[in-house]
Design a protein around this motif. Sequence first.
Motif, PDB file in Angstrom:
ATOM      1  N   ALA A 133       0.810  -1.789   0.141  1.00  9.72           N
ATOM      2  CA  ALA A 133       0.162   0.473   0.140  1.00  9.72           C
ATOM      3  C   ALA A 133       0.853   0.953  -0.104  1.00  9.72           C
ATOM      4  CB  ALA A 133      -0.764   0.062   1.699  1.00  9.72           C
ATOM      5  N   ASN A 134       0.446   1.945  -0.700  1.00 12.99           N
ATOM      6  CA  ASN A 134       0.723   4.026  -1.008  1.00 12.99           C
ATOM      7  C   ASN A 134       0.299   4.766  -0.445  1.00 12.99           C
ATOM      8  OD1 ASN A 134      -0.585   4.020  -3.085  1.00 12.99           O
ATOM      9  ND2 ASN A 134       0.840   3.517  -4.518  1.00 12.99           N
ATOM     10  N   ILE A 135       1.130   5.536  -0.465  1.00 14.31           N
ATOM     11  CA  ILE A 135       0.202   7.569  -0.271  1.00 14.31           C
ATOM     12  C   ILE A 135      -1.461   7.269  -1.184  1.00 14.31           C
ATOM     13  CG2 ILE A 135       1.103   7.717  -1.948  1.00 14.31           C
ATOM     14  CD1 ILE A 135       1.011   9.763   1.557  1.00 14.31           C
ATOM     15  N   THR A 136      -0.864   6.661  -2.065  1.00 15.34           N
ATOM     16  CA  THR A 136      -2.872   6.744  -2.729  1.00 15.34           C
ATOM     17  C   THR A 136      -3.521   6.191  -2.077  1.00 15.34           C
ATOM     18  OG1 THR A 136      -2.241   7.128  -5.161  1.00 15.34           O
ATOM     19  CG2 THR A 136      -3.635   6.739  -5.102  1.00 15.34           C
ATOM     20  N   ASP A 137      -3.123   5.114  -1.797  1.00 16.11           N
ATOM     21  CA  ASP A 137      -4.403   4.005  -0.888  1.00 16.11           C
ATOM     22  C   ASP A 137      -4.388   4.670   0.263  1.00 16.11           C
ATOM     23  OD1 ASP A 137      -4.671   1.222  -2.579  1.00 16.11           O
ATOM     24  OD2 ASP A 137      -1.890   1.795  -1.661  1.00 16.11           O
ATOM     25  N   LEU A 138      -3.418   5.504   1.112  1.00 17.25           N
ATOM     26  CA  LEU A 138      -3.420   5.627   2.418  1.00 17.25           C
ATOM     27  C   LEU A 138      -4.797   6.857   2.427  1.00 17.25           C
ATOM     28  CD1 LEU A 138      -2.448   5.653   5.445  1.00 17.25           C
ATOM     29  CD2 LEU A 138      -1.352   7.567   4.397  1.00 17.25           C
ATOM     30  N   ILE A 139      -4.268   7.552   1.708  1.00 23.80           N
ATOM     31  CA  ILE A 139      -5.457   8.789   1.189  1.00 23.80           C
ATOM     32  C   ILE A 139      -7.169   8.759   0.684  1.00 23.80           C
ATOM     33  CG2 ILE A 139      -6.774  10.854  -1.036  1.00 23.80           C
ATOM     34  CD1 ILE A 139      -3.856  11.298  -1.042  1.00 23.80           C
ATOM     35  N   THR A 140      -7.044   7.188   0.144  1.00 24.70           N
ATOM     36  CA  THR A 140      -8.368   6.672   0.444  1.00 24.70           C
ATOM     37  C   THR A 140      -9.128   6.008   1.473  1.00 24.70           C
ATOM     38  OG1 THR A 140      -7.352   5.779  -2.045  1.00 24.70           O
ATOM     39  CG2 THR A 140      -9.372   4.629  -0.223  1.00 24.70           C
ATOM     40  N   PHE A 141      -7.839   5.664   2.464  1.00 22.48           N
ATOM     41  CA  PHE A 141      -8.250   5.112   3.526  1.00 22.48           C
ATOM     42  C   PHE A 141      -8.865   6.733   4.730  1.00 22.48           C
ATOM     43  CE2 PHE A 141      -5.634   1.145   3.237  1.00 22.48           C
ATOM     44  CZ  PHE A 141      -6.276   0.355   2.958  1.00 22.48           C
ATOM     45  N   GLY A 142      -8.309   7.004   4.645  1.00 20.93           N
ATOM     46  CA  GLY A 142      -9.170   8.564   5.089  1.00 20.93           C
ATOM     47  C   GLY A 142     -10.016   9.260   4.769  1.00 20.93           C
ATOM     48  N   ASN A 143     -10.430   9.017   3.406  1.00 17.06           N
ATOM     49  CA  ASN A 143     -11.476   9.544   3.159  1.00 17.06           C
ATOM     50  C   ASN A 143     -12.689   8.509   4.198  1.00 17.06           C
ATOM     51  OD1 ASN A 143     -10.832  11.446   1.274  1.00 17.06           O
ATOM     52  ND2 ASN A 143     -10.669   9.908  -0.212  1.00 17.06           N
ATOM     53  N   THR A 144     -12.255   7.251   3.685  1.00 20.22           N
ATOM     54  CA  THR A 144     -13.505   6.016   4.279  1.00 20.22           C
ATOM     55  C   THR A 144     -13.421   6.386   5.908  1.00 20.22           C
ATOM     56  OG1 THR A 144     -13.091   4.216   2.571  1.00 20.22           O
ATOM     57  CG2 THR A 144     -13.646   3.789   4.823  1.00 20.22           C
ATOM     58  N   TYR A 145     -11.979   7.013   7.046  1.00 17.45           N
ATOM     59  CA  TYR A 145     -12.173   6.293   7.852  1.00 17.45           C
ATOM     60  C   TYR A 145     -12.041   8.146   8.597  1.00 17.45           C
ATOM     61  CZ  TYR A 145     -11.610   1.403   7.726  1.00 17.45           C
ATOM     62  OH  TYR A 145     -11.748  -0.138   7.251  1.00 17.45           O
TER      63      TYR A 145
END
Length: 308
Positions: A133-145
């Motif tokens: 997982a990378n920074i793009t995935d982390l941003i996606t998680f941020g939108n979810t959580y």
Amino acid sequence: MITVRNISKYKEEYPTVITIGTFDGVHIGHLKILSKIINHAKSTELKSSVLTFFPHPRMVLQKDANIKLLNTIEEKITILENLGLDVLIIHPFTKEFSRLTAVEFVRDMLVNTLHIKKVIIGYDHRFGRNRNANITDLITFGNTYDFSVEEIPAQEIDDVSVSSTKIRKALEDGDIETANSYLGYEYMLTGTIIKGKGIGKQLGYPTANLSIAEDYKLIPKNGAYVINSILDGAVVYGMMNIGYNPTVNGTEKSIEINFFDFNTDLYDQKIQVNILVRLRDEHKFESVEALKNQLAKDKEKSLHYIKK
């Protein structure tokens, strides 16, 4: 600063701004990120937090027992506390932990346990099982959580052009000045004073012998150095030799410190030694008298450096 040595023991409820990494050396490149989280916390209702790991992942996943680290855990704690960090979580890095998926790591650890509201991270950060997982995935998680992500861009970090690998190489080459400039502070050795063979005393330069318990701590190249320590609340200077004492047929590597104008018994005390500059390589001299003459020159050179 609150220090927690396993994330499962973290029981605080306040929201945090966090960064994640091994932060070996806590050098000036790391400060780009650390200063951002500390400043952000001061301007919000968040607590500045660092999640780091021990042992180093390479020790566990690659079985790289030969890797040497710039800081012991205790040194890292001291450095981060002095920066003004609120929370430090040191989580044990195990094979089991490395198998956590990215969503398990983010949801269970970062969101549900550490209550993150913002993550500040380097552009090249990777996480989760197989680091997939990378920074793009982390941003996606941020939108979810419901947390935000701030990326430190490549240009900003690369401008500093510092890495723990470069610092290790400088220390192994005896280039203490370069290492210190990259660290932003003097490279330190922390250990306990033990009894030696008394050779220094016989030569007229009594030494305190430093024993370092952590075998993963990187010891700079053999040779003589100018150092200082805080002893009895005052800065005390001296010179230190790392090596085997070949002139007197030494066979074991030692770290010996001759403190200037300090005669208090230090046996069994834990001290921190800050390395300021390198004087010379370790040599096998033709005689003990030649060694004594060199030590006198080393002291003179050390005192000249200290007075600058």
